[in-house]
Design a protein around this motif. Structure first.
Motif, PDB file in Angstrom:
ATOM      1  N   LEU A 196       0.803  -1.224   0.000  1.00 31.23           N
ATOM      2  CA  LEU A 196       0.000   0.000   0.000  1.00 31.23           C
ATOM      3  C   LEU A 196       0.832   1.269   0.000  1.00 31.23           C
ATOM      4  CD1 LEU A 196      -2.976  -0.975   2.328  1.00 31.23           C
ATOM      5  CD2 LEU A 196      -2.763  -1.150  -0.148  1.00 31.23           C
ATOM      6  N   GLY A 197       2.127   1.172  -0.342  1.00 32.41           N
ATOM      7  CA  GLY A 197       2.946   2.367  -0.507  1.00 32.41           C
ATOM      8  C   GLY A 197       3.260   3.069   0.793  1.00 32.41           C
ATOM      9  N   SER A 198       3.773   4.296   0.658  1.00 32.67           N
ATOM     10  CA  SER A 198       4.226   5.043   1.835  1.00 32.67           C
ATOM     11  C   SER A 198       3.076   5.690   2.597  1.00 32.67           C
ATOM     12  CB  SER A 198       5.210   6.142   1.399  1.00 32.67           C
ATOM     13  OG  SER A 198       4.555   7.096   0.568  1.00 32.67           O
ATOM     14  N   GLY A 199       1.956   5.943   1.915  1.00 31.54           N
ATOM     15  CA  GLY A 199       0.827   6.582   2.585  1.00 31.54           C
ATOM     16  C   GLY A 199       1.084   8.006   3.007  1.00 31.54           C
ATOM     17  N   VAL A 200       2.086   8.658   2.420  1.00 30.24           N
ATOM     18  CA  VAL A 200       2.487   9.999   2.836  1.00 30.24           C
ATOM     19  C   VAL A 200       1.388  11.022   2.567  1.00 30.24           C
ATOM     20  CG1 VAL A 200       4.118  11.873   2.380  1.00 30.24           C
ATOM     21  CG2 VAL A 200       4.941   9.527   2.591  1.00 30.24           C
ATOM     22  N   ASN A 201       0.741  10.944   1.415  1.00 30.00           N
ATOM     23  CA  ASN A 201      -0.202  12.000   1.035  1.00 30.00           C
ATOM     24  C   ASN A 201      -1.646  11.526   0.938  1.00 30.00           C
ATOM     25  OD1 ASN A 201       0.117  10.402  -1.216  1.00 30.00           O
ATOM     26  ND2 ASN A 201       0.171  12.124  -2.664  1.00 30.00           N
ATOM     27  N   PHE A 202      -1.898  10.253   1.244  1.00 33.12           N
ATOM     28  CA  PHE A 202      -3.274   9.734   1.153  1.00 33.12           C
ATOM     29  C   PHE A 202      -3.387   8.613   2.183  1.00 33.12           C
ATOM     30  CE2 PHE A 202      -6.775   7.364  -0.957  1.00 33.12           C
ATOM     31  CZ  PHE A 202      -7.674   8.410  -1.110  1.00 33.12           C
TER      32      PHE A 202
END
Length: 759
Positions: free
Chosen positions: A582-588
């Motif tokens: 699920l990626g870094s989740g930095v902006n969402f």
């Protein structure tokens, strides 16, 4: 004039202790028309004669779009028929052939070191068109060639049309080769049309590169030569495109429109009964390569009368209003058709056969390898290696590692003598160093709380220093945003070939960045499987970019075998393994999705979850760390191990999406719908509607998570997704981009006027 004189009036002297080519071809190999095809035939014929050949690539001013090297010329280089030479190297040649005058309308922007006994400029285009408009300044071209090569140039027109366009002062002062330098063709590669009867309806066709000048001025005239009567005629057009609709406003629905395909021309011609070619009244066709191909196929070729001085009785000629009566005449006279077909084929065999090339070269005074005396001094048989060139890859930060991953994919396919160096704003910089490359880290202003204007000034200075130190031949930029510091740095290096690798699926939010296109020499767009669904800003400018297939760092065939991958990752063989990415989740924020998906997966006793965290994610403790069917790992590149997975739940960034689909992994995609991201929802919608994947949106589908996970793990549903993905035909666009970089790292630039450079 047996030997062209150099600038001193004395014959050029070639060094005996250096490798000497028999022929050096100098050309803009990006031309997609007849001049490149004709030169490819010359190269094959000269190679058969045992000659040592070299090609100096030129980026001339005529082509503005980022065309790649013509596929036949690229194949000749990569197949060993001809050596690529570097403009910076010292080159010896018995004969230098400069193909097409427009490539030397400007002076070369760097000094070249060519020693040649003789040089010939092949004129593939008339000096004046049919309207009397000058197409290029031949005196300027000849002056630029003389200054660059230190040679007087002989002129070789490709036809009587070009010869008649030569100005009187040129005819008085220059050496004009007596015979026309007609296009040659490999007869055996163009099988003759079968002796089948003319079809009912009769099949009329034509092909040409996409250019409105290659067509009649008005739709009224076009309909005369390509009639709409579908009961009597079928019209097939190879090389159609939007330009044709823009030219005429409407296209007769009876016309069969086919996009151009280099490899499909012979089969296309085989399907025709008549080849009919009429062009604009202002256009002056120098020769007509496509016409020669049709004649070689043995078609009855119908042309306007001005072509008769070029092709004689090999074709038939009439005005537009008489095309249909002429076709009717041959339909009613099968024997007349066969006789005309034989005249066409005979012209190709006697006048234009590639076997004639050796004789042409001998008439120029070039000794063929088989006739050279063994008493002459021996020459070095192996050409010197090409000098090493640097490429500077620059990428923005993003919220993941997509830009760096794409550049690593391209670097993998570069030859050893093209050396990559990286400058990136991504905090995943370590993966570049671990891959063995030199890398320079440039922190983004958001991570430094810096003033953007101050930051851009610093970036410009850092890039200026890097470019000055590395002296790269190519600057490859991978990002959506083009920062002011990047453009400021590039302005100081006008001869540095710059590429913007720009992925599609933009939001309207990104449109202002399109204005940065003129900063770069070329824009390359990696392919998007869901391109049909892309209606963003970049879709409006696709005619001005070089589009390649989707790019992957690891190809599906390069993945580790399932059993081995499970052993390496210590995964259970008796459970269904689902990768969660699920990626870094930095902006969402996808924490709610993560919780719901994990709950649904771990509720099933036969499922094991491998949670693959982003290299940019914080290494925080997880309440599931001690769960016996859950493990959290940092794994890059994770796709290499993906045969170990039975299914996956992933965000739909460009790289991950294409890996999952092309890897045929049953996947549930979750879009990152932040405003600054690409339109991930669009590409997932395509995958969902075509049966290749499933979709779950954070703000719409969370309550259906258990239901959708059930669909993901359903065996029949998985098999459907796998089969749908398997139907995709794909090749790695990273190879195309690497090849483009290689070609342009060793290119002589004449595409801008260096005399107007302001220091």
């Amino acid at each position: 004039m047996s030997d062209a004189a150099n600038g001193t009036g004395m014959p050029a002297v070639l060094s005996k202790d250096q490798f000497t080519y028999d022929i050096l071809f100098v050309a803009d190999a990006r031309f997609d028309g007849g001049s490149s095809t004709a030169m490819a035939v010359e190269i094959k014929a000269a190679a058969r004669a045992g000659l040592r050949l070299a090609l100096m690539l030129v980026k001339g001013p005529l082509l503005r779009a980022p065309f790649p090297v013509h596929p036949e010329l690229s194949a000749a280089m990569r197949g060993g028929l001809i050596d690529r030479v570097d403009p910076e190297s010292e080159i010896n040649a018995q004969l230098t052939l400069i193909h097409h005058p427009t490539i030397m309308e400007n002076r070369p922007t760097s000094k070249i070191n060519v020693s040649s006994k003789r040089a010939v400029l092949v004129l593939h285009h008339p000096v004046y068109d049919n309207a009397g408009k000058k197409q290029y300044d031949l005196n300027r071209v000849l002056r630029n060639i003389h200054d660059a090569f230190n040679l007087e140039i002989e002129i070789a027109p490709v036809s009587s049309v070009v010869r008649k366009s030569l100005p009187n002062d040129i005819l008085r002062r220059k050496v004009i080769i007596a015979e026309d330098w007609v296009n040659l063709i490999e007869i055996d590669e163009w099988p003759r049309r079968s002796d089948r009867p003319i079809s009912t309806p009769a099949i009329i066709g034509r092909h040409s590169r996409p250019d409105k000048l290659k067509w009649p001025d008005t739709l009224k005239v076009a309909k005369l030569v390509y009639p709409e009567d579908k009961l009597r005629f079928r019209v097939r057009i190879l090389g159609a495109g939007d330009y044709l609709r823009e030219h005429y406003g409407e296209i007769p629905p009876e016309w069969e429109l086919l996009t151009f395909n280099f490899k499909g021309v012979s089969n296309f011609l085989q399907s025709l009964d008549f080849y009919v070619y009429f062009h604009s009244s202002t256009w002056s066709e120098a020769y007509g390569r496509t016409i020669l191909e049709a004649l070689t196929t043995g078609l009855v070729v119908i042309l306007p009368p001005n072509f008769e001085e070029v092709f004689g009785d090999a074709a038939v000629y009439c005005d537009p209003e008489n095309v249909v009566p002429l076709i009717d005449q041959y339909v009613d006279d099968p024997e007349g058709y066969r006789e005309q077909s034989e005249r066409a084929r005979s012209y190709a065999r006697t006048v234009c056969s590639a076997d004639n090339y050796a004789t042409r070269l001998e008439r120029l005074g070039l000794e063929l390898r088989s006739t050279k005396s063994e008493t002459k001094p021996a020459t070095i048989s192996v050409p010197p290696p090409l000098p090493t060139k640097n490429v500077l890859f620059v990428s923005s930060n993003g919220i993941g590692i997509g830009h760096i991953t794409q550049q690593l994919a391209i670097s993998k396919f570069l030859p050893e003598d093209i050396r990559p160096t990286f400058a990136t704003m991504s905090y995943a910089v370590n993966i570049v160093a671990e891959a063995g490359y030199l890398v320079h880290f440039i922190p983004h202003h958001k991570h430094m709380d810096a003033n953007p204007d101050d930051w851009n000034r610093v970036i410009a200075e850092e890039l200026f220093d890097l470019i000055s130190h590395l002296r790269p031949s190519v600057f490859a930029y991978d990002a959506t945003a083009v920062f002011g510091g990047v453009s400021s740095a590039l302005k100081h290096f006008p001869n540095l070939f710059s590429i913007w690798v720009r992925r599609p699926m933009w939001r309207e939010f990104h449109r202002p960045f399109l204005q940065a296109a003129n900063i770069f020499d070329a824009i390359i767009e990696p392919g998007e499987l869901a391109a049909e669904f892309d209606n963003g800003p970049t879709s409006e400018v696709r005619d001005f970019v070089y589009r390649v297939p989707p790019v992957l760092q690891i190809e599906p065939s390069e993945r580790i075998a399932r059993e081995r991958a499970r052993d390496i990752l210590d995964l259970p063989n008796d459970l269904t393994v689902v990768a969660l990415q699920l990626g870094s989740g930095v902006n969402f924020d996808l924490s709610s999705v993560r919780s719901a998906v994990l709950e649904a997966l771990l509720k099933r006793n036969d499922t094991f979850v491998l949670d693959i965290v982003s290299p940019l994610a914080n290494d925080e403790q997880n309440e599931l760390d001690n769960h016996d069917r859950y493990r959290r790992v940092s794994l890059f590149p994770s796709f290499k191990f993906s045969r170990a997975f039975d299914a996956a739940v992933c965000v739909a960034g460009y790289n991950t999406f294409h890996e999952q689909i092309l890897g045929m992994i049953p996947t549930l995609f979750i879009p990152n719908e932040a405003e600054e991201m690409d339109v991930q929802l669009t590409r997932i919608k395509w995958a969902e509607l075509t049966g290749k994947a499933l979709l779950l949106r954070r703000d719409f589908d969370l309550h259906r998570t258990h239901e959708i996970i059930g669909q993901l793990l359903d065996k029949r549903r998985q098999e459907t997704m796998v089969q749908s993905c398997k139907s995709i035909r794909w090749r790695n666009g990273a190879k195309d981009i690497a090849q483009y970089i290689e070609d342009h790292s060793r290119i002589l630039r004449t595409d801008w006027d260096i005399t107007k450079l302001v220091y």
